[in-house]
Every structure is written in C-alpha cells, then in structure tokens.
Motif scaffolding. Sequence first.
Motif, mmCIF file in Angstrom:
data_model
loop_
_atom_site.group_PDB
_atom_site.id
_atom_site.type_symbol
_atom_site.label_atom_id
_atom_site.label_comp_id
_atom_site.label_asym_id
_atom_site.label_seq_id
_atom_site.Cartn_x
_atom_site.Cartn_y
_atom_site.Cartn_z
ATOM 1 N N TRP A 153 7.376 -30.783 12.712
ATOM 2 C CA TRP A 153 6.694 -31.020 13.980
ATOM 3 C C TRP A 153 7.445 -32.051 14.814
ATOM 4 O O TRP A 153 7.869 -33.092 14.304
ATOM 5 C CB TRP A 153 5.270 -31.522 13.729
ATOM 6 N N HIS A 154 7.577 -31.755 16.100
ATOM 7 C CA HIS A 154 8.248 -32.670 17.025
ATOM 8 C C HIS A 154 7.389 -32.843 18.275
ATOM 9 O O HIS A 154 6.732 -31.909 18.730
ATOM 10 C CB HIS A 154 9.615 -32.123 17.451
ATOM 11 N N GLY A 155 7.432 -34.047 18.830
ATOM 12 C CA GLY A 155 6.756 -34.307 20.091
ATOM 13 C C GLY A 155 7.667 -35.072 21.026
ATOM 14 O O GLY A 155 8.329 -36.041 20.612
ATOM 15 N N LEU A 156 7.748 -34.618 22.265
ATOM 16 C CA LEU A 156 8.580 -35.288 23.268
ATOM 17 C C LEU A 156 7.711 -35.678 24.452
ATOM 18 O O LEU A 156 6.892 -34.888 24.926
ATOM 19 C CB LEU A 156 9.722 -34.379 23.724
ATOM 20 N N ASP A 157 7.908 -36.896 24.935
ATOM 21 C CA ASP A 157 7.195 -37.357 26.121
ATOM 22 C C ASP A 157 8.011 -38.463 26.783
ATOM 23 O O ASP A 157 8.769 -39.164 26.111
ATOM 24 C CB ASP A 157 5.800 -37.871 25.760
ATOM 25 N N LEU A 158 7.838 -38.606 28.089
ATOM 26 C CA LEU A 158 8.578 -39.630 28.829
ATOM 27 C C LEU A 158 7.893 -40.989 28.775
ATOM 28 O O LEU A 158 8.516 -42.013 29.017
ATOM 29 C CB LEU A 158 8.738 -39.181 30.291
ATOM 30 N N SER A 159 6.593 -40.990 28.432
ATOM 31 C CA SER A 159 5.820 -42.228 28.428
ATOM 32 C C SER A 159 5.787 -42.853 27.036
ATOM 33 O O SER A 159 5.222 -42.287 26.096
ATOM 34 C CB SER A 159 4.388 -41.954 28.906
ATOM 35 N N GLU A 160 6.364 -44.035 26.902
ATOM 36 C CA GLU A 160 6.338 -44.730 25.619
ATOM 37 C C GLU A 160 4.914 -45.126 25.239
ATOM 38 O O GLU A 160 4.552 -45.151 24.058
ATOM 39 C CB GLU A 160 7.233 -45.971 25.679
ATOM 40 N N GLN A 161 4.089 -45.415 26.256
ATOM 41 C CA GLN A 161 2.715 -45.816 25.982
ATOM 42 C C GLN A 161 1.903 -44.652 25.400
ATOM 43 O O GLN A 161 1.090 -44.841 24.491
ATOM 44 C CB GLN A 161 2.045 -46.335 27.255
ATOM 45 N N GLN A 192 0.003 -43.348 16.375
ATOM 46 C CA GLN A 192 -1.122 -43.933 15.652
ATOM 47 C C GLN A 192 -1.982 -42.869 14.972
ATOM 48 O O GLN A 192 -2.632 -43.147 13.974
ATOM 49 C CB GLN A 192 -1.984 -44.767 16.610
ATOM 50 N N LYS A 193 -1.978 -41.646 15.535
ATOM 51 C CA LYS A 193 -2.859 -40.627 14.978
ATOM 52 C C LYS A 193 -2.113 -39.525 14.232
ATOM 53 O O LYS A 193 -2.720 -38.774 13.484
ATOM 54 C CB LYS A 193 -3.732 -40.008 16.078
ATOM 55 N N VAL A 194 -0.788 -39.414 14.430
ATOM 56 C CA VAL A 194 -0.020 -38.344 13.779
ATOM 57 C C VAL A 194 1.152 -38.972 13.021
ATOM 58 O O VAL A 194 2.038 -39.563 13.627
ATOM 59 C CB VAL A 194 0.502 -37.321 14.808
ATOM 60 N N SER A 195 1.147 -38.806 11.717
ATOM 61 C CA SER A 195 2.191 -39.439 10.901
ATOM 62 C C SER A 195 3.283 -38.478 10.470
ATOM 63 O O SER A 195 4.344 -38.904 10.008
ATOM 64 C CB SER A 195 1.563 -40.083 9.656
ATOM 65 N N ASN A 196 3.039 -37.180 10.607
ATOM 66 C CA ASN A 196 3.998 -36.198 10.076
ATOM 67 C C ASN A 196 4.807 -35.524 11.175
ATOM 68 O O ASN A 196 5.299 -34.408 10.999
ATOM 69 C CB ASN A 196 3.264 -35.140 9.254
ATOM 70 N N SER A 197 4.952 -36.177 12.320
ATOM 71 C CA SER A 197 5.733 -35.619 13.431
ATOM 72 C C SER A 197 6.820 -36.602 13.850
ATOM 73 O O SER A 197 6.659 -37.819 13.722
ATOM 74 C CB SER A 197 4.828 -35.325 14.630
ATOM 75 N N LYS A 198 7.916 -36.044 14.349
ATOM 76 C CA LYS A 198 9.002 -36.866 14.864
ATOM 77 C C LYS A 198 8.878 -36.931 16.382
ATOM 78 O O LYS A 198 8.917 -35.902 17.060
ATOM 79 C CB LYS A 198 10.360 -36.284 14.475
ATOM 80 N N PHE A 199 8.721 -38.136 16.910
ATOM 81 C CA PHE A 199 8.506 -38.308 18.342
ATOM 82 C C PHE A 199 9.763 -38.820 19.029
ATOM 83 O O PHE A 199 10.495 -39.655 18.492
ATOM 84 C CB PHE A 199 7.348 -39.276 18.588
ATOM 85 N N THR A 200 9.969 -38.310 20.244
ATOM 86 C CA THR A 200 11.148 -38.665 21.025
ATOM 87 C C THR A 200 10.724 -39.019 22.443
ATOM 88 O O THR A 200 9.972 -38.282 23.074
ATOM 89 C CB THR A 200 12.141 -37.488 21.078
ATOM 90 N N THR A 201 11.222 -40.145 22.924
ATOM 91 C CA THR A 201 10.986 -40.545 24.312
ATOM 92 C C THR A 201 12.136 -40.028 25.160
ATOM 93 O O THR A 201 13.279 -40.472 25.007
ATOM 94 C CB THR A 201 10.896 -42.073 24.447
ATOM 95 N N TYR A 225 10.007 -23.965 9.798
ATOM 96 C CA TYR A 225 9.913 -23.740 11.238
ATOM 97 C C TYR A 225 10.030 -25.079 11.968
ATOM 98 O O TYR A 225 9.590 -26.118 11.467
ATOM 99 C CB TYR A 225 8.572 -23.093 11.602
ATOM 100 N N ASN A 226 10.625 -25.024 13.157
ATOM 101 C CA ASN A 226 10.713 -26.194 14.027
ATOM 102 C C ASN A 226 9.841 -25.960 15.252
ATOM 103 O O ASN A 226 10.084 -25.027 16.022
ATOM 104 C CB ASN A 226 12.161 -26.449 14.451
ATOM 105 N N VAL A 227 8.826 -26.801 15.397
ATOM 106 C CA VAL A 227 7.867 -26.657 16.490
ATOM 107 C C VAL A 227 7.898 -27.911 17.344
ATOM 108 O O VAL A 227 7.821 -29.039 16.833
ATOM 109 C CB VAL A 227 6.439 -26.419 15.947
ATOM 110 N N LEU A 228 7.993 -27.712 18.667
ATOM 111 C CA LEU A 228 8.042 -28.821 19.617
ATOM 112 C C LEU A 228 6.822 -28.773 20.528
ATOM 113 O O LEU A 228 6.529 -27.747 21.141
ATOM 114 C CB LEU A 228 9.312 -28.734 20.471
ATOM 115 N N ASP A 229 6.122 -29.899 20.618
ATOM 116 C CA ASP A 229 5.070 -30.053 21.618
ATOM 117 C C ASP A 229 5.687 -30.817 22.782
ATOM 118 O O ASP A 229 5.966 -32.017 22.684
ATOM 119 C CB ASP A 229 3.871 -30.804 21.039
ATOM 120 N N LEU A 230 5.899 -30.114 23.866
ATOM 121 C CA LEU A 230 6.619 -30.655 25.019
ATOM 122 C C LEU A 230 5.656 -31.403 25.925
ATOM 123 O O LEU A 230 4.621 -30.870 26.313
ATOM 124 C CB LEU A 230 7.277 -29.498 25.777
ATOM 125 N N SER A 231 6.017 -32.652 26.249
ATOM 126 C CA SER A 231 5.114 -33.549 26.974
ATOM 127 C C SER A 231 3.832 -33.700 26.160
ATOM 128 O O SER A 231 2.736 -33.390 26.608
ATOM 129 C CB SER A 231 4.828 -33.025 28.382
#
Length: 253
Positions: free
Chosen positions: A68-76, A83-92, A41-47
């Motif tokens: 697992w995927h996470g997208l957010d506009l803030s690099e910070q 730092q807390k999630v190692s098994n997700s792919k994050f996108t700015t 499954y592909n799951v996205l946490d938006l913002s």
Amino acid sequence: MKKTNYSKIAGKYDNNQFRVDEIRFDHDLKSYIENNIKSEYNVLDLSCGTGLYLEKQSNYFEGVNINWHGLDLSEQMLKKAKQKVSNSKFTTANVEAMPYPSEQFDFISNNYAFHHYINKEQALNEIYRVLQEGGIYKLHNISIQDMPKWWVYHYFPAAYYEDIKRFWSKEIIFHELTTRDLKVNLKIEYRMESIKVIDYLDYAKNRDISVLTLINDKDYEEGLGKMIDDIKTNPDKTIVNDFAEMFCITKKL
C-alpha cells in the motif's frame, strides 16, 4: 485557480462523518485482483489525505499481499494518515511530478482530489506513466456541472463560481483520458432529494469542505448566517438538494 490550504483543515478533516462513512469496500480493486493473479500487488492512493481509504481497504484486503502506498502534497494530512495506518508507505509529493518509477502500480485510486490539481494534463501524464500496462486508474469525484442545486451552492453561491474554475466536465475528463490510450468507463450517479437544513449545519460550521475555504470570509459568514436564520425561523426547514458522483474506471492499454 485558488488552492485549498490543507494545513489549516487537517486537524478537523475527519470530523466530517460523511467523508468517513462513504468509503466502503473497493469492489473495483477486488475485481482487478480476481482477474490478475499475482504474487503481490502495488496499490497507490493518490492524494490520500488523512488515509481514510487506505485504512479501510488495508483491513478489507488483509489476506492479500498488497504493498500500500499513499501520496499527498500536505505533510499535515500525511501526519494524520500515519497515525491511523501503519502498513502503508507514505510520500510527500506533487501528483504532477511523482517520485515513482514508471509502471510501478497495478491500481491507482484517486478520490475527491482531481479538481485540486493545477496542471491536470501533466497529472494525467504522470498517472499514465506510473501505471502498469493493464493496470487500473480509478477516478472518483463529484460532478458539479450536474448538481447546481447542491446545498453548498444554495447557501454559498460564490462556491459554485470557484468550483467551475477547478472542475473539468465529464466530457473533458473522458476526452483527456481516452487520448492517453486508456480504456474509459465513466458513469454518473445522480440523486435529487429534499433535505433538512439543520442536518447540514455542522458541515458548514466545520468549514472543511474545500470550496468553503476558498470563498472569502464575508461570503462564508453570510451563507452560514442564512442557514442559521432559516433554522431559527423553521427548525424543520427543507430545501431541494441534488448530488452527482462520477465514477471513472480506466485501464491502461
């Protein structure tokens, strides 16, 4: 419409214990998995912010093959998430122009963020595009039109007028989702209660609630001062507080 600068509050965002505690097991994701048996499954946490949702859900669903995927506009904010999630792919990236192929995601979670989007119509177009047929888009937010006595508005009335500019009503949200060929189930959970002002003082002092970053410093300091004065006069001071959460589960037809 003003925008919250999350680079300024990323470092203290997780200090709000309510924000940490309110994220629980996602029964809607569980239901989707149980009713749609797949090899992955592909799951996205938006913002996704600092990754609070992804951290908890990836632990809850440890035995399921989920990308697992996470997208957010803030690099910070994403820096904190990594730092807390190692098994997700994050996108700015901006929600209004997501760098994902069409129909990539089975499930999209969108918590307390939709009001931040400048072009909400385009954001919904993008959400629809990247969602698979039969996939679920879950929008979770407060419903400010149903909570005029929220403690934030009681002490910081300028915050209400900022939020009115940012939040769509539940009627508009329902209309915009259904016109995009999404099956919508929208509910509001409402409560009214007496609260002790002192229990909310630290939340105000932390100034991590997005709308408190949008009002000017004078209005903020006046509201904070009134809270402090009320507590000094009566440490057990209470006010009537109402709170309304919107849970909107949509399925792409």
